[in-house]
Scaffold this motif. Structure first.
Motif, PDB file in Angstrom:
ATOM      1  N   LEU A 238       4.267   4.615   0.685  1.00 21.14           N
ATOM      2  CA  LEU A 238       3.319   3.505   0.640  1.00 21.14           C
ATOM      3  C   LEU A 238       3.983   2.143   0.498  1.00 21.14           C
ATOM      4  CD1 LEU A 238       0.584   5.114  -1.655  1.00 21.14           C
ATOM      5  CD2 LEU A 238       0.689   5.038   0.843  1.00 21.14           C
ATOM      6  N   SER A 239       5.260   2.107   0.120  1.00 26.06           N
ATOM      7  CA  SER A 239       5.960   0.831  -0.041  1.00 26.06           C
ATOM      8  C   SER A 239       6.748   0.445   1.202  1.00 26.06           C
ATOM      9  CB  SER A 239       6.915   0.902  -1.241  1.00 26.06           C
ATOM     10  OG  SER A 239       6.224   1.192  -2.439  1.00 26.06           O
ATOM     11  N   LEU A 240       6.742   1.280   2.243  1.00 28.97           N
ATOM     12  CA  LEU A 240       7.578   1.044   3.417  1.00 28.97           C
ATOM     13  C   LEU A 240       7.177  -0.250   4.125  1.00 28.97           C
ATOM     14  CD1 LEU A 240       9.908   2.419   4.923  1.00 28.97           C
ATOM     15  CD2 LEU A 240       8.221   3.438   6.454  1.00 28.97           C
ATOM     16  N   GLN A 241       8.170  -1.127   4.306  1.00 32.22           N
ATOM     17  CA  GLN A 241       7.943  -2.421   4.941  1.00 32.22           C
ATOM     18  C   GLN A 241       8.594  -2.539   6.308  1.00 32.22           C
ATOM     19  OE1 GLN A 241       9.165  -5.548   2.248  1.00 32.22           O
ATOM     20  NE2 GLN A 241       8.184  -4.569   0.487  1.00 32.22           N
ATOM     21  N   CYS A 242       9.719  -1.872   6.505  1.00 29.30           N
ATOM     22  CA  CYS A 242      10.462  -1.972   7.769  1.00 29.30           C
ATOM     23  C   CYS A 242      10.882  -0.581   8.219  1.00 29.30           C
ATOM     24  CB  CYS A 242      11.671  -2.883   7.597  1.00 29.30           C
ATOM     25  SG  CYS A 242      12.651  -3.080   9.100  1.00 29.30           S
ATOM     26  N   LEU A 243      10.416  -0.178   9.405  1.00 25.70           N
ATOM     27  CA  LEU A 243      10.775   1.111   9.981  1.00 25.70           C
ATOM     28  C   LEU A 243      11.418   0.872  11.340  1.00 25.70           C
ATOM     29  CD1 LEU A 243      10.773   4.177  10.222  1.00 25.70           C
ATOM     30  CD2 LEU A 243       8.374   4.074  10.934  1.00 25.70           C
ATOM     31  N   THR A 244      12.668   1.288  11.474  1.00 25.95           N
ATOM     32  CA  THR A 244      13.416   1.107  12.713  1.00 25.95           C
ATOM     33  C   THR A 244      13.822   2.474  13.255  1.00 25.95           C
ATOM     34  OG1 THR A 244      14.311  -0.971  11.866  1.00 25.95           O
ATOM     35  CG2 THR A 244      15.382  -0.030  13.796  1.00 25.95           C
TER      36      THR A 244
ATOM     37  N   GLN B 192      -1.489   4.261   8.578  1.00 25.57           N
ATOM     38  CA  GLN B 192      -2.005   4.072   7.226  1.00 25.57           C
ATOM     39  C   GLN B 192      -0.966   3.461   6.290  1.00 25.57           C
ATOM     40  OE1 GLN B 192      -3.407   7.979   6.080  1.00 25.57           O
ATOM     41  NE2 GLN B 192      -5.199   7.850   7.409  1.00 25.57           N
ATOM     42  N   LEU B 193       0.205   3.131   6.820  1.00 21.76           N
ATOM     43  CA  LEU B 193       1.231   2.457   6.015  1.00 21.76           C
ATOM     44  C   LEU B 193       0.876   0.973   5.931  1.00 21.76           C
ATOM     45  CD1 LEU B 193       4.447   4.152   7.466  1.00 21.76           C
ATOM     46  CD2 LEU B 193       3.437   4.533   5.201  1.00 21.76           C
ATOM     47  N   HIS B 194       0.070   0.617   4.959  1.00 22.13           N
ATOM     48  CA  HIS B 194      -0.492  -0.729   4.911  1.00 22.13           C
ATOM     49  C   HIS B 194       0.486  -1.775   4.394  1.00 22.13           C
ATOM     50  CE1 HIS B 194      -4.296   0.759   6.209  1.00 22.13           C
ATOM     51  NE2 HIS B 194      -4.436   1.554   5.168  1.00 22.13           N
ATOM     52  N   SER B 195       1.687  -1.375   3.966  1.00 28.65           N
ATOM     53  CA  SER B 195       2.710  -2.355   3.590  1.00 28.65           C
ATOM     54  C   SER B 195       3.681  -2.620   4.731  1.00 28.65           C
ATOM     55  CB  SER B 195       3.494  -1.860   2.363  1.00 28.65           C
ATOM     56  OG  SER B 195       2.666  -1.762   1.228  1.00 28.65           O
ATOM     57  N   LEU B 196       3.565  -1.845   5.819  1.00 27.66           N
ATOM     58  CA  LEU B 196       4.511  -1.960   6.926  1.00 27.66           C
ATOM     59  C   LEU B 196       4.376  -3.314   7.604  1.00 27.66           C
ATOM     60  CD1 LEU B 196       6.671  -0.217   8.340  1.00 27.66           C
ATOM     61  CD2 LEU B 196       4.930   0.402  10.029  1.00 27.66           C
TER      62      LEU B 196
END
Length: 386
Positions: free
Chosen positions: A158-164, A179-183
């Motif tokens: 739920l804290s994920l902000q950057c996905l590469t 549903q990752l609302h912090s992304l």
């Protein structure tokens, strides 16, 4: 001489109780035994060992370096990470980029305080589902691997902000990850994507999406309109081999829709299938109890519930197939006009690519925005400017 210098550096770190130790560019082929002797370095918090020739990590790493917060092992030849990595209970940052990793052990999920995980440029074919247990994870970089899929359990980060995840072989992006609302930033350039989830971009927090060089990708969800997107190299004139995908035709271009979509509504079709109506009724009946889950702690608990618990706590005493239970928990998407959840059928509408934050970069006519609506009425009313 080099060996003496290494010995002196570690001895000084022990004597002076250093918190940071720099062992970069030392041409190390084995983990220095001086770090593992006696009580180790109990005070060490940050260990830098990039640009060496390490092939493995010691099993007693956590025992000898129990207070590590950051571990940088970029550009080595590490093939296996021991299960004992899960014992580094205070670790917040782990960099294993540019190694030879083929497997990440499930014990990675025990690093509950981990905030940054970098695994770029390895030989990973899959990620363990236990990565979804990293609730504090903010950055995940798995670019330049051999991944064909991402685990759905990432939705619990739920804290994920950057996905590469650039330059893999990803053919889809799990809709659950919408549903990752912090992304805030998502990059999936250079993959094999043919379609994107209907809800991608619905979250206001997601502002940067890069899907460049996915040649089968010809449509972007209209939720991405007015966000910073990169789509250079998408929609090239190639044959889409997966004919099983539903598609929407603009007359000039055919865009495949996500494989989860079961039916496409027609402009004149105003009667929804019974299954779709039933799913919407069930969702509306049990949306109110779910809205009561407001606190961060309770939301985290809810997100970790297994499907059986979700069934028992939030659904009526009826029998539904597992696939429909999963849909009820995570719809295919939400209407781009009225936000009505959609489960089996969508009404797509194409818009040509217009001015976006990166319009000067790609200037293509082969890529379009696609709006997904819940009914022909919403379809007729929806416009990108509204």
């Amino acid at each position: 001489m080099a060996s003496n210098s290494l010995h002196e550096t570690i001895c000084m770190a022990k004597q002076e109780k250093h918190k940071n130790l720099f062992l970069n560019y030392r041409n190390l082929s084995k983990f220095p035994v001086e770090l593992l002797m006696d009580e180790g370095l109990q005070f060490l918090e940050r260990l830098y060992m990039k640009r060496n020739s390490l092939t493995a990590l010691p099993e007693n790493l956590a025992q000898k370096l129990p207070n590590l917060i950051e571990l940088y092992l970029r550009s080595n030849n590490i093939i296996i990470v021991p299960e004992a990595i899960g014992n580094l209970s205070r670790l917040q940052s782990l960099d294993l980029s540019d190694n030879a990793l083929q497997i990440i052990c499930p014990e990675i999920g025990r690093l509950r305080y981990l905030r940054h995980l970098r695994l770029a440029n390895n030989q990973l074919r899959f990620l363990p589902p236990e990565i979804g247990d990293l609730r504090d994870l903010e950055t995940l970089d798995v670019s330049m691997n051999r991944l064909s899929a991402l685990p759905e359990r990432l939705q619990h980060c739920l804290s994920l902000q950057c996905l590469t995840a650039d330059r893999n072989t990803l053919s889809c992006f799990p809709r659950q990850l919408c549903q990752l609302h912090s992304l805030n930033e998502l990059s999936m350039a250079g993959n094999c994507l043919a379609a994107l989830p209907l809800d991608l971009g619905r979250s206001r927090e997601l502002q940067f999406v890069f899907v460049d060089n996915n040649i089968h990708l010809k449509g972007l969800p209209s939720y991405l309109y007015n966000k910073v997107i990169g789509c250079s190299g998408c929609g090239l004139a190639v044959h889409v081999s997966d004919v099983r995908l539903l598609s929407v035709d603009s007359g000039e271009m055919t865009i495949p829709l996500p494989a989860e979509v079961k039916a496409i509504g027609l402009e004149a079709d105003r009667v929804l299938p019974l299954q779709e109506l039933a799913m919407r009724v069930l969702h509306n009946m049990y949306r109110a109890p779910m809205k009561e889950i407001k606190t961060h702690q309770t939301r985290q608990h809810f997100s970790s519930l297994q499907l059986s618990n979700f069934d028992a706590d939030f659904l009526p005493p009826i029998s539904l197939p597992k696939s429909l239970l999963e849909l009820l928990q995570c719809p295919l998407g939400h209407c781009h006009r009225c936000s009505q959840p959609m489960f089996t059928i969508v009404y797509p509408k194409l818009f040509p690519l217009r001015e976006t934050a990166l319009a000067g970069v790609h200037r293509r006519t082969t890529v379009s925005f696609v709006a997904y609506c819940c009914s022909s009425q919403c379809l007729s009313m929806f416009d990108l400017q509204s």
